[in-house]
Design a protein around this motif. Structure first.
Motif, PDB file in Angstrom:
ATOM      1  N   GLN A  56      19.480  21.709 -20.379  1.00 12.01           N
ATOM      2  CA  GLN A  56      20.421  22.545 -20.207  1.00 12.01           C
ATOM      3  C   GLN A  56      21.294  21.440 -20.483  1.00 12.01           C
ATOM      4  O   GLN A  56      22.326  21.784 -18.697  1.00 12.01           O
ATOM      5  N   PRO A  57      23.072  22.556 -20.459  1.00 14.41           N
ATOM      6  CA  PRO A  57      23.895  21.655 -20.405  1.00 14.41           C
ATOM      7  C   PRO A  57      25.197  23.369 -18.962  1.00 14.41           C
ATOM      8  O   PRO A  57      26.042  21.402 -18.948  1.00 14.41           O
ATOM      9  N   SER A  58      24.172  23.797 -18.793  1.00 10.51           N
ATOM     10  CA  SER A  58      25.032  24.025 -17.545  1.00 10.51           C
ATOM     11  C   SER A  58      25.170  23.223 -16.663  1.00 10.51           C
ATOM     12  O   SER A  58      25.455  23.554 -16.196  1.00 10.51           O
ATOM     13  N   GLN A  59      24.571  22.126 -16.221  1.00 13.65           N
ATOM     14  CA  GLN A  59      24.107  21.495 -15.307  1.00 13.65           C
ATOM     15  C   GLN A  59      25.276  20.385 -15.655  1.00 13.65           C
ATOM     16  O   GLN A  59      25.551  19.383 -14.924  1.00 13.65           O
ATOM     17  N   LEU A  60      25.726  20.454 -17.151  1.00 11.09           N
ATOM     18  CA  LEU A  60      27.096  19.380 -16.859  1.00 11.09           C
ATOM     19  C   LEU A  60      28.555  20.178 -16.733  1.00 11.09           C
ATOM     20  O   LEU A  60      28.714  21.275 -16.473  1.00 11.09           O
ATOM     21  N   ASP A  61      29.518  18.971 -15.997  1.00 12.31           N
ATOM     22  CA  ASP A  61      30.541  19.434 -15.990  1.00 12.31           C
ATOM     23  C   ASP A  61      31.410  19.837 -17.287  1.00 12.31           C
ATOM     24  O   ASP A  61      30.747  18.943 -17.981  1.00 12.31           O
ATOM     25  N   ASP A  62      32.480  19.675 -17.479  1.00 15.89           N
ATOM     26  CA  ASP A  62      33.585  19.949 -18.595  1.00 15.89           C
ATOM     27  C   ASP A  62      33.677  18.504 -18.389  1.00 15.89           C
ATOM     28  O   ASP A  62      34.751  18.154 -19.486  1.00 15.89           O
ATOM     29  N   THR A  63      33.351  17.417 -18.215  1.00 19.78           N
ATOM     30  CA  THR A  63      33.691  15.912 -18.583  1.00 19.78           C
ATOM     31  C   THR A  63      32.314  15.851 -18.966  1.00 19.78           C
ATOM     32  O   THR A  63      32.581  14.216 -20.084  1.00 19.78           O
ATOM     33  N   LEU A  64      31.381  15.957 -19.179  1.00 19.42           N
ATOM     34  CA  LEU A  64      30.112  15.829 -19.965  1.00 19.42           C
ATOM     35  C   LEU A  64      29.149  15.151 -18.856  1.00 19.42           C
ATOM     36  O   LEU A  64      28.240  14.991 -19.595  1.00 19.42           O
ATOM     37  N   ILE A 100      32.484  22.475 -25.927  1.00 18.14           N
ATOM     38  CA  ILE A 100      31.561  22.093 -24.740  1.00 18.14           C
ATOM     39  C   ILE A 100      31.936  23.511 -23.356  1.00 18.14           C
ATOM     40  O   ILE A 100      31.454  23.767 -22.539  1.00 18.14           O
ATOM     41  N   ASP A 101      33.459  24.166 -23.548  1.00 18.66           N
ATOM     42  CA  ASP A 101      33.789  24.702 -22.270  1.00 18.66           C
ATOM     43  C   ASP A 101      32.101  26.276 -22.474  1.00 18.66           C
ATOM     44  O   ASP A 101      30.990  26.975 -21.832  1.00 18.66           O
ATOM     45  N   ASP A 102      31.496  26.498 -24.417  1.00 22.28           N
ATOM     46  CA  ASP A 102      30.254  27.827 -24.252  1.00 22.28           C
ATOM     47  C   ASP A 102      29.468  26.668 -23.906  1.00 22.28           C
ATOM     48  O   ASP A 102      28.324  27.201 -23.236  1.00 22.28           O
ATOM     49  N   LEU A 103      28.841  25.164 -23.981  1.00 20.19           N
ATOM     50  CA  LEU A 103      28.069  24.931 -23.356  1.00 20.19           C
ATOM     51  C   LEU A 103      27.532  24.395 -21.607  1.00 20.19           C
ATOM     52  O   LEU A 103      26.433  24.977 -21.405  1.00 20.19           O
ATOM     53  N   VAL A 104      28.991  24.222 -20.920  1.00 21.26           N
ATOM     54  CA  VAL A 104      28.637  24.140 -19.537  1.00 21.26           C
ATOM     55  C   VAL A 104      28.506  25.533 -19.158  1.00 21.26           C
ATOM     56  O   VAL A 104      28.302  26.025 -18.184  1.00 21.26           O
ATOM     57  N   VAL A 105      28.733  26.525 -19.701  1.00 25.12           N
ATOM     58  CA  VAL A 105      28.753  27.927 -19.321  1.00 25.12           C
ATOM     59  C   VAL A 105      27.253  28.572 -19.674  1.00 25.12           C
ATOM     60  O   VAL A 105      27.262  29.887 -19.608  1.00 25.12           O
ATOM     61  N   GLN A 126      23.473  36.114 -10.061  1.00 26.21           N
ATOM     62  CA  GLN A 126      21.975  34.990 -10.064  1.00 26.21           C
ATOM     63  C   GLN A 126      23.015  33.731 -10.714  1.00 26.21           C
ATOM     64  O   GLN A 126      22.221  32.776 -10.820  1.00 26.21           O
ATOM     65  N   LYS A 127      24.052  34.770 -12.093  1.00 28.52           N
ATOM     66  CA  LYS A 127      24.582  33.537 -13.579  1.00 28.52           C
ATOM     67  C   LYS A 127      25.940  33.070 -12.994  1.00 28.52           C
ATOM     68  O   LYS A 127      25.374  31.608 -13.469  1.00 28.52           O
ATOM     69  N   LEU A 128      26.019  33.125 -12.036  1.00 24.18           N
ATOM     70  CA  LEU A 128      27.560  32.279 -11.597  1.00 24.18           C
ATOM     71  C   LEU A 128      27.209  31.327 -10.622  1.00 24.18           C
ATOM     72  O   LEU A 128      26.789  30.008 -10.013  1.00 24.18           O
ATOM     73  N   LEU A 145      37.579  30.369 -12.980  1.00 27.10           N
ATOM     74  CA  LEU A 145      37.300  31.614 -13.035  1.00 27.10           C
ATOM     75  C   LEU A 145      36.899  32.573 -14.496  1.00 27.10           C
ATOM     76  O   LEU A 145      37.114  33.185 -14.628  1.00 27.10           O
ATOM     77  N   GLY A 146      37.922  31.590 -15.872  1.00 22.57           N
ATOM     78  CA  GLY A 146      38.191  31.803 -17.155  1.00 22.57           C
ATOM     79  C   GLY A 146      36.857  31.580 -16.947  1.00 22.57           C
ATOM     80  O   GLY A 146      36.091  32.306 -18.356  1.00 22.57           O
ATOM     81  N   ALA A 147      36.344  30.304 -16.855  1.00 18.07           N
ATOM     82  CA  ALA A 147      34.799  30.408 -17.351  1.00 18.07           C
ATOM     83  C   ALA A 147      34.104  31.762 -16.906  1.00 18.07           C
ATOM     84  O   ALA A 147      33.173  31.427 -17.611  1.00 18.07           O
ATOM     85  N   ALA A 148      34.053  31.589 -15.810  1.00 19.35           N
ATOM     86  CA  ALA A 148      33.232  32.696 -15.264  1.00 19.35           C
ATOM     87  C   ALA A 148      33.511  33.447 -15.840  1.00 19.35           C
ATOM     88  O   ALA A 148      31.940  34.435 -16.269  1.00 19.35           O
ATOM     89  N   SER A 149      34.314  33.771 -16.007  1.00 16.88           N
ATOM     90  CA  SER A 149      35.036  35.469 -17.391  1.00 16.88           C
ATOM     91  C   SER A 149      33.728  35.135 -18.545  1.00 16.88           C
ATOM     92  O   SER A 149      33.210  36.482 -19.118  1.00 16.88           O
ATOM     93  N   ARG A 150      33.542  33.924 -19.005  1.00 19.02           N
ATOM     94  CA  ARG A 150      32.883  34.022 -20.287  1.00 19.02           C
ATOM     95  C   ARG A 150      31.307  33.953 -20.333  1.00 19.02           C
ATOM     96  O   ARG A 150      30.581  33.461 -20.853  1.00 19.02           O
TER      97      ARG A 150
END
Length: 691
Positions: A432-440, A497-502, A653-655, A663-668
């Motif tokens: 699950q890619p949500s376990q990555l940071d934005d450097t992958l 990548i931004d889509d994947l990590v959130v 829960q999602k956060l 904050l921008g990533a949280a908004s998506r």
């Protein structure tokens, strides 16, 4: 780090990779080396884009990696996997001057096209142009081995146009393999990556956000060989615990003739990661001379084909002979046979649990989901100039062999078709890619990067882009340099990548132009202007590539200046060019002063687009500036979401689960509403002041 300066709809805009150590045994050693087509052009380094009146995008501050740099090892970066992600990861890391090793089951199949013999497409073509702008290989390889080139969506706006090429899959694979073999700073290891070398213990003194946990220090091969490394990039594609399905037949493997990475998949479970299961499929390959081509619709490439890479010599392009594809259609009889055989399909019998790609469904899915349609398009695509294989694009299937023969023989032109290979499905594990940071990099496992289908994506292009970003960041991390992250306003790669990590994908992620909110800024024709300066700044793009960009921008600026000064009918040519019906090529014919600067058709088109959409571009840049205010608000790694009063339960829960960086990533994040974002902003400011 420093920055350089639509899907069609009703908005009016979208209508628009020293010493080479080779650790191998056996195999072929292809002769020759792909000639690099970079052209060095000396020009004034102070050249700026012609659109100087558009406000600059705010600079992102330098950002350190979220993990401390590891100690010494035999290798800086070990890449596991030789597909499109692995190749770009290894080449990118090597370009940055670190010691790189790549492990693959077979050293003769680097860059293998496991499925469709094509590069590019809607959303994907833009990614290939971005890979090229960042110094990557995919675009150049496609240009040298393409047998049909087309620009898609030419009747729509510039924001959604995308290049695609049909490739000679054998030439493509051989070229990529030669590039890997010729790379001086890259070592090749043929074999199975069976285990990760992991250290456990206290790392609090290194600044980690938890006291204990796994620390990746290399890879152990199937024969017991240990490759000690400071970082590891997993690009395992569809090979993690992979199973191939055809009817009730099940065979371990991620591709015909190749085994499954089952030992590595089992070893990964030690890391206690969230793992999912996905499915992909491939259609039959038919024998060319068994097809009745008469009466089938021909689909030719563009009369004036355009390459992906700016370094490709336009005078000798295309390199290979060009071939047409052909189009046919399924019939009601085809659908009847498929419906009567659904109980034999593993997706419908329950043999496959993984979810397949919604936007590239099997023919069984098409017949079921679109029951009202009596036909579906089938593209008959050659796999190479010297090959007798035809890829039947559009009828991906995992039905038994006899069922495949029966329904294929009902399709016009395929009545007597012989099968070179039957279609099949592949089921495999992904992380699950949500376990990555934005450097992958996995947030909880320092030194372990993931790229490609292991992250839940589909497609060669998405995989290659992730590989490049993972390779760059793994190398930068070992060099103790700042992370390289692309924003959503800078690249389709940044959007992906931004889509994947959130997110937590439940189906394979595929790039589309509609995913990019700033797609007019992210056109396929300006990828070099957007990304090459940033790539050159960190050593990812060559001096030659950067100088050539500056020369192009200088020429565009000259022509723009002429258009501003020349007049016709009381108006400047720039003012005239803003009219939808006016073309720059026509103005060049009427005003010979414009011929003082030699601009090729691609540059003319880019300038024309910039002028016509100047207002829209300015508006989107202003939107970027507003959005960057939220993107600049970082969320501490140890921030506690669970105790925040006032946030909706789903948002908390999602956060807490996805832990966005800004904050921008949280908004998506799906389920986090605007009021939740506003309240979170207040809590973050209170937390900042308290610190």
């Amino acid at each position: 780090m420093n920055h350089p300066g639509l899907e069609p709809g009703t908005d009016g805009v979208g209508q628009s990779l020293g010493e080479r150590a080779v650790r191998i045994s056996g195999g072929n050693d292809p002769d020759g080396e792909h000639e690099r087509l970079n052209v060095r052009c000396a020009t004034n380094a102070a050249v700026v884009p012609a659109m100087k009146q558009i406000p600059e995008i705010p600079q992102r501050p330098d950002r350190r990696h979220s993990h401390p740099t590891p100690g010494a090892a035999d290798w800086d970066v070990i890449v596991v996997g030789g597909g499109h992600a692995g190749v770009e990861a290894a080449l990118a890391a090597e370009r940055l001057g670190v010691r790189v090793g790549i492990v693959s089951f077979r050293r003769d199949l680097f860059g293998e096209m496991s499925c469709n013999p094509a590069i590019g497409g809607l959303g994907k073509g833009q990614i290939v142009k971005e890979i090229d702008a960042l110094g990557g290989l995919m675009g150049r390889a496609a240009d040298a081995t393409g047998i049909q080139f087309r620009m898609l969506n030419t009747r729509k706006g510039a924001a959604v146009r995308a290049p695609r090429c049909q490739s000679d899959r054998f030439e493509y694979r051989d070229l990529v393999t030669r590039e890997i073999e010729a790379c001086e700073g890259l070592s090749i290891f043929e074999g199975e990556a069976a285990e990760l070398i992991i250290e456990d213990g206290s790392h609090a003194h290194l600044g980690l956000n938890r006291a204990t946990g796994p620390w990746v220090r290399g890879v152990r091969l199937g024969d017991g060989t240990e490759l000690r490394a400071r970082s590891v990039i997993l690009t395992t594609g569809t090979f993690l615990r992979s199973v191939m399905h055809m009817g009730d037949k099940q065979v371990e493997g991620g591709r015909v003739g190749e085994r499954s990475a089952s030992r590595l998949a089992e070893d990964i479970t030690r890391l206690d990661l969230a793992i999912g299961r996905l499915k992909t499929g491939t259609p039959p390959r038919l024998v060319r001379d068994s097809i009745n081509w008469s009466g089938l619709e021909e689909q030719h490439g563009d009369e004036w084909p355009r390459p992906f890479a700016w370094s490709t010599d336009r005078q000798s392009f295309p390199v290979l002979e060009q071939e047409p594809c052909h189009i046919t259609y399924t019939r009601p009889a085809t659908h009847e046979i498929i419906r009567g055989s659904l109980h034999l399909a593993p997706m419908y019998s329950g043999a496959i649990q993984g979810v397949g790609p919604r936007y590239c469904p099997s023919v069984e899915d098409k017949v079921t989901r679109f029951a009202e349609r009596d036909q579906h398009q089938v593209f008959l695509e050659p796999e190479g100039l010297g090959s007798d294989r035809i890829y039947a694009n559009g009828i991906s299937t995992s039905l038994p062999e006899e069922c495949q023969e029966a329904f294929v023989h009902t399709i016009p032109g395929l009545e007597s078709a012989r099968f070179h290979r039957f279609g099949y499905a592949v089921e495999y594990d992904f992380i699950q890619p949500s376990q990555l940071d934005d450097t992958l990099c996995l947030r909880e496992v320092p030194g372990l990067y993931l790229a490609g289908q292991i992250n839940g994506t589909s497609g060669y292009e998405e995989a290659a882009a992730q590989g490049l970003i993972a390779g760059v960041n793994a190398a930068l991390w070992t060099q103790e340099r700042d992370a390289f992250v692309l924003g959503r306003h800078e690249a389709y790669i940044g959007v992906m990548i931004d889509d994947l990590v959130v997110t937590r994908p439940v189906e394979p992620y595929r790039m589309f132009t509609s995913r990019a909110e700033y797609r007019l800024l992210l056109r396929q024709d300006n990828a070099d202007m957007r990304l090459t300066p940033r790539a050159h700044e960190i050593g990812l793009a060559s001096d030659e590539q950067h100088d050539a960009l500056l020369a192009r921008l200088h020429e565009i600026k000259q022509v723009r200046g002429l258009c501003d000064g020349l007049r016709e009918g009381g108006k400047s040519l720039t003012e005239l060019l803003r009219r939808p019906e006016v073309r720059l090529a026509e103005l060049v014919e009427r005003h010979h002063e414009l011929t003082q600067v030699s601009l090729d058709p691609e540059q003319l088109e880019r300038l024309e687009t910039d002028v016509k959409y100047e207002g829209y571009i300015k508006n989107q840049l202003e939107e970027v500036q507003r959005a960057r205010r939220q993107e600049g608000v970082e969320i501490p790694a140890d921030f506690e979401f669970a105790g925040l009063k006032g946030l909706a339960q789903e948002a908390r829960q999602k956060l807490e689960q996805l832990r966005p960086r800004t904050l921008g990533a949280a908004s998506r994040i799906d389920g986090v509403r605007p009021p939740d974002v506003a309240l979170l902003s207040v809590f973050l400011e209170r937390s900042r002041r308290a610190r």
